[in-house]
Design a protein around this motif. Structure first.
Motif, PDB file in Angstrom:
ATOM      1  N   ALA A 260       8.123  16.956   2.001  1.00 20.60           N
ATOM      2  CA  ALA A 260       9.109  16.886   3.081  1.00 20.60           C
ATOM      3  C   ALA A 260       8.430  16.585   4.412  1.00 20.60           C
ATOM      4  O   ALA A 260       8.952  15.814   5.229  1.00 20.60           O
ATOM      5  N   CYS A 261       7.268  17.192   4.643  1.00 18.73           N
ATOM      6  CA  CYS A 261       6.514  16.903   5.868  1.00 18.73           C
ATOM      7  C   CYS A 261       6.039  15.459   5.869  1.00 18.73           C
ATOM      8  O   CYS A 261       6.112  14.757   6.891  1.00 18.73           O
ATOM      9  N   ALA A 262       5.560  14.996   4.715  1.00 18.88           N
ATOM     10  CA  ALA A 262       5.038  13.636   4.606  1.00 18.88           C
ATOM     11  C   ALA A 262       6.133  12.604   4.867  1.00 18.88           C
ATOM     12  O   ALA A 262       5.915  11.606   5.565  1.00 18.88           O
ATOM     13  N   GLN A 263       7.302  12.847   4.329  1.00 23.21           N
ATOM     14  CA  GLN A 263       8.411  11.898   4.535  1.00 23.21           C
ATOM     15  C   GLN A 263       8.818  11.827   6.000  1.00 23.21           C
ATOM     16  O   GLN A 263       9.150  10.760   6.509  1.00 23.21           O
ATOM     17  N   ALA A 264       8.768  12.975   6.683  1.00 24.17           N
ATOM     18  CA  ALA A 264       9.145  12.991   8.096  1.00 24.17           C
ATOM     19  C   ALA A 264       8.177  12.177   8.946  1.00 24.17           C
ATOM     20  O   ALA A 264       8.555  11.655  10.001  1.00 24.17           O
ATOM     21  N   SER A 265       6.933  12.045   8.463  1.00 20.33           N
ATOM     22  CA  SER A 265       5.934  11.307   9.245  1.00 20.33           C
ATOM     23  C   SER A 265       6.178   9.805   9.212  1.00 20.33           C
ATOM     24  O   SER A 265       5.683   9.070  10.087  1.00 20.33           O
ATOM     25  N   GLY A 266       6.894   9.329   8.181  1.00 22.75           N
ATOM     26  CA  GLY A 266       7.090   7.891   8.036  1.00 22.75           C
ATOM     27  C   GLY A 266       5.887   7.183   7.456  1.00 22.75           C
ATOM     28  O   GLY A 266       5.904   5.968   7.267  1.00 22.75           O
ATOM     29  N   ARG A 267       4.823   7.927   7.150  1.00 27.99           N
ATOM     30  CA  ARG A 267       3.597   7.361   6.559  1.00 27.99           C
ATOM     31  C   ARG A 267       3.078   8.335   5.490  1.00 27.99           C
ATOM     32  O   ARG A 267       1.976   8.874   5.624  1.00 27.99           O
ATOM     33  N   PRO A 268       3.850   8.558   4.445  1.00 30.37           N
ATOM     34  CA  PRO A 268       3.534   9.612   3.468  1.00 30.37           C
ATOM     35  C   PRO A 268       2.203   9.431   2.749  1.00 30.37           C
ATOM     36  O   PRO A 268       1.626  10.429   2.275  1.00 30.37           O
ATOM     37  N   ALA A 269       1.703   8.229   2.667  1.00 24.88           N
ATOM     38  CA  ALA A 269       0.408   8.023   2.000  1.00 24.88           C
ATOM     39  C   ALA A 269      -0.720   8.708   2.747  1.00 24.88           C
ATOM     40  O   ALA A 269      -1.775   8.996   2.170  1.00 24.88           O
ATOM     41  N   ASP A 270      -0.531   8.992   4.045  1.00 28.20           N
ATOM     42  CA  ASP A 270      -1.592   9.576   4.871  1.00 28.20           C
ATOM     43  C   ASP A 270      -1.595  11.104   4.858  1.00 28.20           C
ATOM     44  O   ASP A 270      -2.444  11.714   5.522  1.00 28.20           O
TER      45      ASP A 270
END
Length: 591
Positions: A412-422
């Motif tokens: 959920a945190c990764a998706q909010a960043s808009g750059r989940p691979a990072d």
């Protein structure tokens, strides 16, 4: 010819327990007669003795004949915990020897065995919850019929073997065994489900909870067949599905993989009974390099992580909500470093080198050009998602973004960043500068070089990572809290003694703290919140919040932090508390 002055000790049964006592007796300088009717057991133990010592042939006799015990000064009976089997063996011993007999039983009545043996005055029970090693804890269980001579001989043996005599009690021993066996069983199921690897599960629980052995290693030590039989008995007695043996455990027992005693269980063992080593590492992947670090937050965890990264040689930016909070956090880190110097944890030179690497900031944009940005704010998903949304916009391309959540969704945190691979999860354990364990969580989107870079960074801090998927509770909380909840549920039954249960777990299994001590130290409110979070996300019966913990928290009892918990004043034994600080810190990371 002069007779050999060394004591002659008999051992009947060369499974896990019998072999452990044979080794202790041999190491203590005893002559040993070890009896087992299974030829493969005699061969296995003989090979291990040859691998360990050169004088085994002279001091240890391996035989299938009980009659060889005629001259023994004391006999340890260590056959399987079956009433008929033990009764038959005790009678056979009595036909050839008048020596005192120590019967090792975890679940049978010692008075029953003593009377059934036909010579009850020579029988004394010997209780331990894991097979004893050097300085291991054991409890003598005499009956009203045990003679003083038998008890004195047993005392002398325990002292001579270097074992520690403890008082546990039948009821507390049974409760401790049930609690730990359910935890071990769940660990097998956790492995079988593919949530983590054997080594990472064992490392996580050993370092994260200060345990002497990880659960899968402990099962090998106990014996998988012994554990399976104990779980089966507990399930039959209680109907509790947490005791239903995990399918993988059943399969291994049926396939003959019984643990250390047979040379193969969850681990492989050499001729000396030593573990063959860890699983091979994954193929190396070049990770994104990390030199500069930014930590978002100014609380306990944020300060601890910043201290650890600066001490590890990384220029570290600490981003707080205000200049005052940032300066207060840096002052707290400086004081923590001073305490570390006084305790000898770091040198004065390391402290002097770390302080200039720390810098404050109040704007997240100041972290934009850092190689690694670690979010360490409150355990609130909305707050974390808001921060990651901003980090995704300001962080330089190629930066690694990490959350320190202990139980919320990294995805959920990764998706909010808009750059989940990072994005990865880095769950540090508090106090972060001291404790070695970091749970490293990757999502389905985490790039390989991000994961490898995060792992290399943590290793560079002198810490150990364990890897797990993005699942509520990760490894430690997922396996720890069902055990703690089950301990609380024991209080629904009349007669449960909190202190006795804690003592049984500490003495019987070597835990630094019993379950009630641990709950008081973590905080009852924190523990309850974790139980709710695990149950909400996993919906598994073992994670259901304990009703009595709900009721206790509702009264305002929070544990040690407000001096109201499972003990009056929330206190724990000073010795246990000192050990727990070294082993598991203050445990505020269990959020």
């Amino acid at each position: 010819m002069m007779s050999d002055p060394r004591p002659l000790t008999g051992i009947v049964g060369l499974g896990t327990v019998g072999e452990a006592f044979m080794r202790l007796a041999h190491q203590a300088g005893h002559r040993v007669v070890a009896v087992d009717t299974a030829p493969d057991a005699l061969v296995r133990v003989g090979n291990r003795l040859k691998a360990l010592t050169t004088d085994a042939a002279e001091s240890v006799v391996l035989t299938h004949e009980v009659a060889e015990l005629t001259d023994a000064s004391l006999v340890i009976e260590a056959v399987p915990d079956d009433l008929a089997v033990k009764t038959d063996v005790l009678r056979q011993i009595g036909e050839v020897s008048q020596a005192p007999v120590l019967t090792t039983t975890a679940a049978l009545s010692v008075p029953h065995l003593a009377i059934a043996s036909g010579r009850p005055e020579t029988i004394v029970g010997l209780r331990f919850l894991v097979p004893p090693g050097p300085a291991g804890a054991v409890e003598l269980v005499p009956t009203a019929l045990t003679s003083q001579a038998t008890q004195s001989a047993a005392d002398a043996l325990i002292n001579g073997l270097g074992l520690a005599r403890v008082e546990i009690g039948t009821g507390p021993a049974a409760d401790a065994t049930a609690l730990v066996m359910a935890y071990l069983n769940q660990s097998v199921a956790f492995l079988d489900a593919g949530h983590s690897t054997r080594d990472d599960i064992d490392t996580a629980m050993r370092l994260g909870c200060g345990l002497p052995a990880g659960p899968l290693c402990l099962l090998d030590i106990i014996g998988l067949d012994t554990a399976h039989a104990t779980l089966t008995r507990l399930h039959q007695q209680t109907g509790d599905t947490s005791f239903t043996p995990a399918p993988l455990l059943t399969h291994m027992v049926e396939s003959g993989y019984l643990g250390r005693k047979t040379g193969e269980g969850f681990y492989l063992y050499d001729e000396g009974g030593r573990s063959g080593g860890d699983e091979p590492d994954d193929p190396a992947t070049t990770g994104r390099p990390v030199r500069t670090v930014a930590v978002i937050g100014s609380g306990v965890m944020a300060r601890g992580i910043a201290e650890a990264t600066a001490t590890g040689g990384h220029p570290t930016l600490l981003v707080a909500r205000s200049g005052e909070k940032a300066e207060t956090a840096l002052a707290a880190i400086a004081e923590s470093l001073m305490r570390a110097v006084r305790r000898g944890k770091i040198s004065a030179q390391q402290k002097a080198a770390a302080l200039p690497l720390l810098a404050p900031a109040t704007d997240m944009r100041a972290a934009a050009d850092h190689d690694l940005i670690i979010e360490a704010v409150a355990e609130d998903l909305d707050v974390k998602r808001s921060i990651f949304s901003r980090l995704g916009a300001v962080a330089t391309p190629g930066a690694i973004l990490a959350t320190t959540t202990s139980s919320l969704s990294v995805t959920a945190c990764a998706q909010a960043s808009g750059r989940p691979a990072d994005v990865v999860g880095l769950h540090f354990f508090n106090p972060a500068p001291v404790l070695r364990l970091v749970e490293l969580i990757r999502t389905n989107d985490t790039a390989d070089d991000v994961f490898a870079g995060a792992r290399a960074f943590v290793a560079g801090l002198g810490k150990t990572t364990v890897s797990c998927p993005d699942r509520a509770g990760f490894i430690v909380n997922s396996l720890l809290f069902p055990y703690l909840g089950s301990a609380v549920n024991l209080l629904q039954r009349p007669g449960t003694d909190i202190e006795a249960t804690d003592t049984a777990v500490r003495h019987g299994f070597g835990h630094p703290m019993g379950p009630f001590e641990l709950l008081d130290t973590i905080g009852l409110d924190v523990s309850l919140a974790i139980q709710h979070r695990l149950y909400d996300q996993l919906a598994q019966p073992e994670h259901q919040p304990a009703p009595l913990l709900e009721a206790l928290v509702a009264t305002g009892a929070l544990g040690r932090k407000n001096q109201r918990g499972f003990r009056a004043g929330g206190s724990v034994q000073p010795m246990a508390l000192a050990r727990s600080r070294d082993a598991v810190g203050d445990l505020h990371s269990f959020r």
